[in-house]
Enzyme design. Structure first.
Site, PDB file in Angstrom:
ATOM      1  N   ASP A   1       0.836  -1.196   0.000  1.00 27.38           N
ATOM      2  CA  ASP A   1       0.000   0.000   0.000  1.00 27.38           C
ATOM      3  C   ASP A   1       0.871   1.246   0.000  1.00 27.38           C
ATOM      4  O   ASP A   1       1.973   1.259   0.555  1.00 27.38           O
ATOM      5  CB  ASP A   1      -0.936   0.005   1.212  1.00 27.38           C
ATOM      6  CG  ASP A   1      -0.190   0.075   2.537  1.00 27.38           C
ATOM      7  OD1 ASP A   1      -0.150   1.165   3.139  1.00 27.38           O
ATOM      8  OD2 ASP A   1       0.352  -0.958   2.973  1.00 27.38           O
ATOM      9  N   SER A   2       0.381   2.293  -0.665  1.00 24.53           N
ATOM     10  CA  SER A   2       1.040   3.593  -0.702  1.00 24.53           C
ATOM     11  C   SER A   2       2.483   3.453  -1.203  1.00 24.53           C
ATOM     12  O   SER A   2       2.719   2.942  -2.294  1.00 24.53           O
ATOM     13  CB  SER A   2       0.983   4.232   0.689  1.00 24.53           C
ATOM     14  OG  SER A   2       1.345   5.595   0.654  1.00 24.53           O
ATOM     15  N   ALA A   3       3.470   3.870  -0.407  1.00 23.88           N
ATOM     16  CA  ALA A   3       4.861   3.715  -0.816  1.00 23.88           C
ATOM     17  C   ALA A   3       5.220   2.248  -1.006  1.00 23.88           C
ATOM     18  O   ALA A   3       5.999   1.886  -1.897  1.00 23.88           O
ATOM     19  CB  ALA A   3       5.787   4.353   0.214  1.00 23.88           C
TER      20      ALA A   3
END
Length: 305
Positions: A150-152
């Site tokens: 998720d995300s980075a």
């Protein structure tokens, strides 16, 4: 969602540039309570992945009662490359394992600013290769092994998915699962401006995080860093991408899905209306977050099977 954000705004977090990196990381860990109670329906084990010159902490999740080799997912947590841990995503990884019926190997890669690009990228790819090489002892089907994050962490997952095939005798990635992915470190998508004041991840915080991991501005344009910079994604594994509407990186998900399809790669994109970045980490107090986790796990499981 509005009620939750109003509640959170009563005690706003300190800006990351106003506190020490340790304090910023500790503040992130305090958000774990919003993820919900961790399930006991899977077996959990901590271990280390020993790589050249470093040891990476990892955690294995396996559904209780699972027999023999099962599909596997190597998972990289979010946190803007500067924070996040095995603990911050423990509840999420448990739910993915239980709902998807697969083994999850969560990886605690090295963080910025202590480690800058390409350190975390190398950790991600090397750890995925290690899991594939040790699939027998982990009781994982190496032919049904996905990468997710998720995300980075989703950038690390996508970079691994599209890059590991270039290695000699590289492991095989059967699918990539991305949650609110950051896929363009140049931050030039329209949504970065459109949702510059978004809750959870406003643009100034996003830019600060990118600055910590990518102090070399030119490196942000590298295809090895930003998967969206690849000329073609032909040969990449099929993707499952969940994004949120009110998010400065929402365009990254749309652009990546479109580029995969243009390269002849299957991609399923689902955008959650009205949701902010990483809303699924608020599943303990947000029903939409819980529904997203269940749906993501089930769809990723079908890709692996």
């Amino acid at each position: 969602m509005r009620e939750l954000l109003t509640s959170l705004s009563k005690n706003p977090p300190a800006q990351p540039w106003d506190v020490s990196i340790d304090s910023y990381r500790s503040a992130g860990e305090k958000l774990i309570a919003l993820a919900g109670e961790p399930s006991s329906e899977c077996d959990v084990r901590d271990f280390e992945i020993h790589l050249l010159g470093r040891a990476i902490k990892a955690r294995s999740y396996r559904p209780k009662g699972a027999v023999g080799a099962v599909p596997g997912v190597v998972y990289f947590h979010g946190g803007g490359f500067v924070r996040g841990s095995l603990e911050s995503h423990d509840r999420l990884c448990r739910e993915l394992s239980i709902r998807g019926g697969f083994s999850v190997i969560a990886v605690e890669y090295r963080l910025a600013p202590e480690t800058t690009f390409p350190g975390a990228h190398h950790d991600a790819m090397d750890c995925f290769q290690w899991v594939s090489d040790h699939s027998d002892e982990l009781s994982i089907d190496s032919d049904a092994l996905a990468v997710a994050g998720d995300s980075a962490g989703a950038m690390l997952a996508a970079a691994t998915a599209v890059g590991i095939r270039e290695r000699t005798n590289g492991a095989t990635v059967k699918a990539q699962g991305l949650l609110c992915p950051v896929l363009d470190a140049t931050l030039t998508s329209t949504s970065v401006e459109q949702y510059s004041q978004a809750p959870i991840l406003p643009r100034p915080v996003l830019e600060w995080c990118i600055d910590q991991y990518f102090p070399n501005v030119q490196a942000r344009r590298s295809p090895a860093a930003s998967p969206l910079m690849k000329e073609s994604l032909e040969g990449s594994p099929p993707a499952l991408i969940f994004s949120s509407e009110v998010d400065p990186v929402s365009d990254d998900a749309r652009r990546y899905s479109a580029k995969l399809e243009a390269s002849g790669v299957g991609s399923e994109l689902r955008e959650y209306a009205g949701m902010p970045h990483s809303f699924f980490l608020l599943a303990g107090v947000l029903e939409e977050g819980e529904r997203a986790i269940v749906c993501f796990a089930e769809k990723l499981s079908r890709l692996l099977r």
